[in-house]
Design a protein around this motif. Structure first.
Motif, PDB file in Angstrom:
ATOM      1  N   VAL A 150      -5.827 -41.600 -21.258  1.00  0.00           N
ATOM      2  CA  VAL A 150      -5.987 -41.113 -22.624  1.00  0.00           C
ATOM      3  C   VAL A 150      -7.379 -41.431 -23.157  1.00  0.00           C
ATOM      4  CG1 VAL A 150      -5.195 -41.431 -25.007  1.00  0.00           C
ATOM      5  CG2 VAL A 150      -3.530 -41.110 -23.162  1.00  0.00           C
ATOM      6  N   VAL A 151      -7.859 -42.640 -22.926  1.00  0.00           N
ATOM      7  CA  VAL A 151      -9.215 -42.975 -23.365  1.00  0.00           C
ATOM      8  C   VAL A 151     -10.226 -42.031 -22.716  1.00  0.00           C
ATOM      9  CG1 VAL A 151     -11.040 -44.716 -23.289  1.00  0.00           C
ATOM     10  CG2 VAL A 151      -8.712 -45.399 -23.868  1.00  0.00           C
ATOM     11  N   GLY A 152     -10.093 -41.843 -21.416  1.00  0.00           N
ATOM     12  CA  GLY A 152     -11.031 -40.973 -20.711  1.00  0.00           C
ATOM     13  C   GLY A 152     -10.960 -39.532 -21.180  1.00  0.00           C
ATOM     14  N   ALA A 153      -9.731 -39.020 -21.335  1.00  0.00           N
ATOM     15  CA  ALA A 153      -9.582 -37.621 -21.752  1.00  0.00           C
ATOM     16  C   ALA A 153     -10.137 -37.397 -23.155  1.00  0.00           C
ATOM     17  CB  ALA A 153      -8.109 -37.227 -21.689  1.00  0.00           C
ATOM     18  N   LEU A 154      -9.863 -38.321 -24.078  1.00  0.00           N
ATOM     19  CA  LEU A 154     -10.366 -38.159 -25.442  1.00  0.00           C
ATOM     20  C   LEU A 154     -11.890 -38.263 -25.488  1.00  0.00           C
ATOM     21  CD1 LEU A 154      -7.674 -40.120 -27.503  1.00  0.00           C
ATOM     22  CD2 LEU A 154      -7.965 -37.637 -27.318  1.00  0.00           C
ATOM     23  N   CYS A 155     -12.446 -39.162 -24.696  1.00  0.00           N
ATOM     24  CA  CYS A 155     -13.912 -39.265 -24.650  1.00  0.00           C
ATOM     25  C   CYS A 155     -14.531 -37.955 -24.160  1.00  0.00           C
ATOM     26  CB  CYS A 155     -14.332 -40.413 -23.735  1.00  0.00           C
ATOM     27  SG  CYS A 155     -14.119 -42.059 -24.440  1.00  0.00           S
ATOM     28  N   CYS A 156     -13.864 -37.296 -23.232  1.00  0.00           N
ATOM     29  CA  CYS A 156     -14.394 -36.031 -22.713  1.00  0.00           C
ATOM     30  C   CYS A 156     -14.213 -34.880 -23.694  1.00  0.00           C
ATOM     31  CB  CYS A 156     -13.694 -35.680 -21.398  1.00  0.00           C
ATOM     32  SG  CYS A 156     -14.088 -36.781 -20.041  1.00  0.00           S
ATOM     33  N   LEU A 157     -13.037 -34.799 -24.300  1.00  0.00           N
ATOM     34  CA  LEU A 157     -12.677 -33.602 -25.054  1.00  0.00           C
ATOM     35  C   LEU A 157     -13.014 -33.662 -26.536  1.00  0.00           C
ATOM     36  CD1 LEU A 157      -9.199 -33.048 -23.367  1.00  0.00           C
ATOM     37  CD2 LEU A 157     -11.310 -31.774 -22.908  1.00  0.00           C
ATOM     38  N   VAL A 158     -13.131 -34.877 -27.099  1.00  0.00           N
ATOM     39  CA  VAL A 158     -13.306 -35.018 -28.543  1.00  0.00           C
ATOM     40  C   VAL A 158     -14.731 -35.374 -28.938  1.00  0.00           C
ATOM     41  CG1 VAL A 158     -12.513 -36.262 -30.603  1.00  0.00           C
ATOM     42  CG2 VAL A 158     -10.873 -35.633 -28.821  1.00  0.00           C
ATOM     43  N   LEU A 159     -15.428 -36.127 -28.089  1.00  0.00           N
ATOM     44  CA  LEU A 159     -16.805 -36.491 -28.427  1.00  0.00           C
ATOM     45  C   LEU A 159     -17.696 -35.241 -28.441  1.00  0.00           C
ATOM     46  CD1 LEU A 159     -17.310 -39.831 -26.464  1.00  0.00           C
ATOM     47  CD2 LEU A 159     -16.812 -39.521 -28.893  1.00  0.00           C
ATOM     48  N   PRO A 160     -18.836 -35.304 -29.143  1.00  0.00           N
ATOM     49  CA  PRO A 160     -19.675 -34.101 -29.325  1.00  0.00           C
ATOM     50  C   PRO A 160     -20.068 -33.394 -28.038  1.00  0.00           C
ATOM     51  CG  PRO A 160     -20.359 -35.821 -30.834  1.00  0.00           C
ATOM     52  CD  PRO A 160     -19.332 -36.448 -29.935  1.00  0.00           C
ATOM     53  N   TRP A 161     -20.380 -34.152 -26.986  1.00  0.00           N
ATOM     54  CA  TRP A 161     -20.817 -33.488 -25.751  1.00  0.00           C
ATOM     55  C   TRP A 161     -19.693 -32.628 -25.171  1.00  0.00           C
ATOM     56  CZ3 TRP A 161     -18.713 -33.719 -20.891  1.00  0.00           C
ATOM     57  CH2 TRP A 161     -17.793 -34.740 -20.643  1.00  0.00           C
ATOM     58  N   GLY A 162     -18.460 -33.107 -25.280  1.00  0.00           N
ATOM     59  CA  GLY A 162     -17.337 -32.353 -24.763  1.00  0.00           C
ATOM     60  C   GLY A 162     -17.029 -31.126 -25.584  1.00  0.00           C
ATOM     61  N   LYS A 163     -17.124 -31.260 -26.891  1.00  0.00           N
ATOM     62  CA  LYS A 163     -16.902 -30.098 -27.755  1.00  0.00           C
ATOM     63  C   LYS A 163     -17.971 -29.034 -27.541  1.00  0.00           C
ATOM     64  CE  LYS A 163     -14.352 -32.301 -31.536  1.00  0.00           C
ATOM     65  NZ  LYS A 163     -14.337 -32.586 -32.989  1.00  0.00           N
ATOM     66  N   ALA A 164     -19.191 -29.484 -27.210  1.00  0.00           N
ATOM     67  CA  ALA A 164     -20.272 -28.525 -26.977  1.00  0.00           C
ATOM     68  C   ALA A 164     -20.119 -27.796 -25.642  1.00  0.00           C
ATOM     69  CB  ALA A 164     -21.618 -29.250 -27.016  1.00  0.00           C
ATOM     70  N   ASP A 165     -19.445 -28.432 -24.668  1.00  0.00           N
ATOM     71  CA  ASP A 165     -19.260 -27.822 -23.349  1.00  0.00           C
ATOM     72  C   ASP A 165     -17.847 -28.128 -22.866  1.00  0.00           C
ATOM     73  OD1 ASP A 165     -19.468 -26.740 -20.847  1.00  0.00           O
ATOM     74  OD2 ASP A 165     -21.332 -27.762 -20.315  1.00  0.00           O
ATOM     75  N   PRO A 166     -16.848 -27.445 -23.427  1.00  0.00           N
ATOM     76  CA  PRO A 166     -15.452 -27.765 -23.100  1.00  0.00           C
ATOM     77  C   PRO A 166     -15.098 -27.551 -21.635  1.00  0.00           C
ATOM     78  CG  PRO A 166     -15.597 -25.775 -24.438  1.00  0.00           C
ATOM     79  CD  PRO A 166     -16.953 -26.402 -24.453  1.00  0.00           C
ATOM     80  N   ALA A 167     -15.778 -26.617 -20.972  1.00  0.00           N
ATOM     81  CA  ALA A 167     -15.482 -26.389 -19.557  1.00  0.00           C
ATOM     82  C   ALA A 167     -15.870 -27.614 -18.731  1.00  0.00           C
ATOM     83  CB  ALA A 167     -16.215 -25.149 -19.057  1.00  0.00           C
ATOM     84  N   ALA A 168     -17.052 -28.138 -18.994  1.00  0.00           N
ATOM     85  CA  ALA A 168     -17.488 -29.341 -18.283  1.00  0.00           C
ATOM     86  C   ALA A 168     -16.570 -30.517 -18.590  1.00  0.00           C
ATOM     87  CB  ALA A 168     -18.927 -29.675 -18.658  1.00  0.00           C
ATOM     88  N   ALA A 169     -16.171 -30.649 -19.849  1.00  0.00           N
ATOM     89  CA  ALA A 169     -15.278 -31.737 -20.234  1.00  0.00           C
ATOM     90  C   ALA A 169     -13.941 -31.615 -19.513  1.00  0.00           C
ATOM     91  CB  ALA A 169     -15.070 -31.729 -21.745  1.00  0.00           C
ATOM     92  N   SER A 170     -13.425 -30.399 -19.391  1.00  0.00           N
ATOM     93  CA  SER A 170     -12.153 -30.185 -18.710  1.00  0.00           C
ATOM     94  C   SER A 170     -12.236 -30.576 -17.241  1.00  0.00           C
ATOM     95  CB  SER A 170     -11.744 -28.716 -18.829  1.00  0.00           C
ATOM     96  OG  SER A 170     -11.628 -28.323 -20.172  1.00  0.00           O
ATOM     97  N   GLN A 239     -10.382 -44.300 -31.051  1.00  0.00           N
ATOM     98  CA  GLN A 239     -10.791 -44.183 -32.442  1.00  0.00           C
ATOM     99  C   GLN A 239     -11.548 -45.421 -32.916  1.00  0.00           C
ATOM    100  OE1 GLN A 239      -7.217 -42.997 -34.793  1.00  0.00           O
ATOM    101  NE2 GLN A 239      -8.383 -41.123 -35.062  1.00  0.00           N
ATOM    102  N   PHE A 240     -11.150 -46.572 -32.412  1.00  0.00           N
ATOM    103  CA  PHE A 240     -11.787 -47.823 -32.846  1.00  0.00           C
ATOM    104  C   PHE A 240     -13.231 -47.914 -32.339  1.00  0.00           C
ATOM    105  CE2 PHE A 240     -12.802 -52.338 -32.371  1.00  0.00           C
ATOM    106  CZ  PHE A 240     -12.495 -52.815 -33.635  1.00  0.00           C
ATOM    107  N   PHE A 241     -13.461 -47.515 -31.096  1.00  0.00           N
ATOM    108  CA  PHE A 241     -14.776 -47.681 -30.492  1.00  0.00           C
ATOM    109  C   PHE A 241     -15.662 -46.456 -30.608  1.00  0.00           C
ATOM    110  CE2 PHE A 241     -12.261 -50.897 -28.173  1.00  0.00           C
ATOM    111  CZ  PHE A 241     -13.031 -52.013 -28.454  1.00  0.00           C
ATOM    112  N   ALA A 242     -15.064 -45.276 -30.834  1.00  0.00           N
ATOM    113  CA  ALA A 242     -15.870 -44.052 -30.844  1.00  0.00           C
ATOM    114  C   ALA A 242     -16.741 -43.983 -32.095  1.00  0.00           C
ATOM    115  CB  ALA A 242     -14.952 -42.838 -30.782  1.00  0.00           C
TER     116      ALA A 242
END
Length: 242
Positions: A150-170, A239-242
């Protein structure tokens, strides 16, 4: 674009079904007798689960968020990241998707289920167990494995870099699952997802499979409760560390 709830539920249903077809399908390929992939090894299974998460997230991440996991849905709701009003519909869609996906695995491997005499091999293609037959170990592995996921998936999908490139995050999320199965999957399978364990275990119970053995309901609560607890803590940490 905002999709209707029914469209989101269809995405969760199909995404979870695909997860089961790729993930438990890879286990059936390795464990069942006389398949082309019989005894192909653990990496084959890890790859199946990695792709089984990667493809639904690529396909449906922009539609429903591609939770494909009740633990992820509940954890996000507990931490204020997802509306509670949609939690139950999402979970129902995920459970039904897991049921249908596992049924597809059973149908496609039907001759091999009839030929396989090892009960543990059959059960392993449906649900998880603890290799050490230790319920505490079972709980801890499912808890920490899901927390990391869950930590890894949220870091990929929710942080700005992931939102900017959702395919790469996936794609990275798929590699996280692949890595988790290779590194932390030895003790329990792993499950990391209540739907992935509960509904296939139910099918194992009711399907007429020779030599299938016991469905081990006495421990079935562990791969349901432990992933939910781990996911809640993982989402809180994000959420605490992001």
């Amino acid at each position: 674009m905002e999709y209707s709830l029914m469209t989101k539920l269809a995405a969760e249903f199909l995404g979870t079904a695909i997860l089961m077809i790729f993930g438990n399908g890879s286990v059936a390929n390795v464990e069942l007798k006389n398949t082309k992939g019989h005894h192909a090894g653990w990496l084959n299974i890890a790859m199946g689960y990695g792709f089984g998460v990667m493809f639904p997230v690529l396909m449906f991440g922009a539609v429903s968020g591609a939770h494909i996991n009740p633990a992820m849905t509940i954890a996000q709701a507990v931490n204020g990241m997802f509306p509670w009003s949609e939690v139950l519909p999402y979970i129902v869609a995920q459970l039904l998707g897991a049921l249908v996906g596992q049924l597809v695995v059973y149908i496609t491997y039907y001759p091999h289920y009839k030929e396989t005499e090892e009960a543990e091999a059959i059960l392993g293609s449906f649900c998880t167990t603890d290799a050490h037959n230790d319920k505490v170990n079972y709980f801890l592995n499912e808890f920490f494995g899901t927390l990391v996921l869950v930590v890894g998936a949220l870091c990929c999908l929710v942080l700005p870099w992931g939102k900017a490139d959702p395919a790469a995050a996936s794609i990275v999320v798929g590699f996280i699952v692949w890595g988790l199965v290779t590194s932390m999957g030895g003790p329990t399978g792993p499950g990391l997802n209540p739907a992935r364990d509960l509904m296939p275990r139910l099918l194992h119970q009711i399907l007429p499979i020779p030599h299938k053995g016991d469905s081990r309901w006495g421990e079935a609560w562990i791969p349901v409760v432990a992933p939910i607890a781990g996911a809640i803590v993982g989402a809180w940490m994000f959420q605490f560390f992001a």
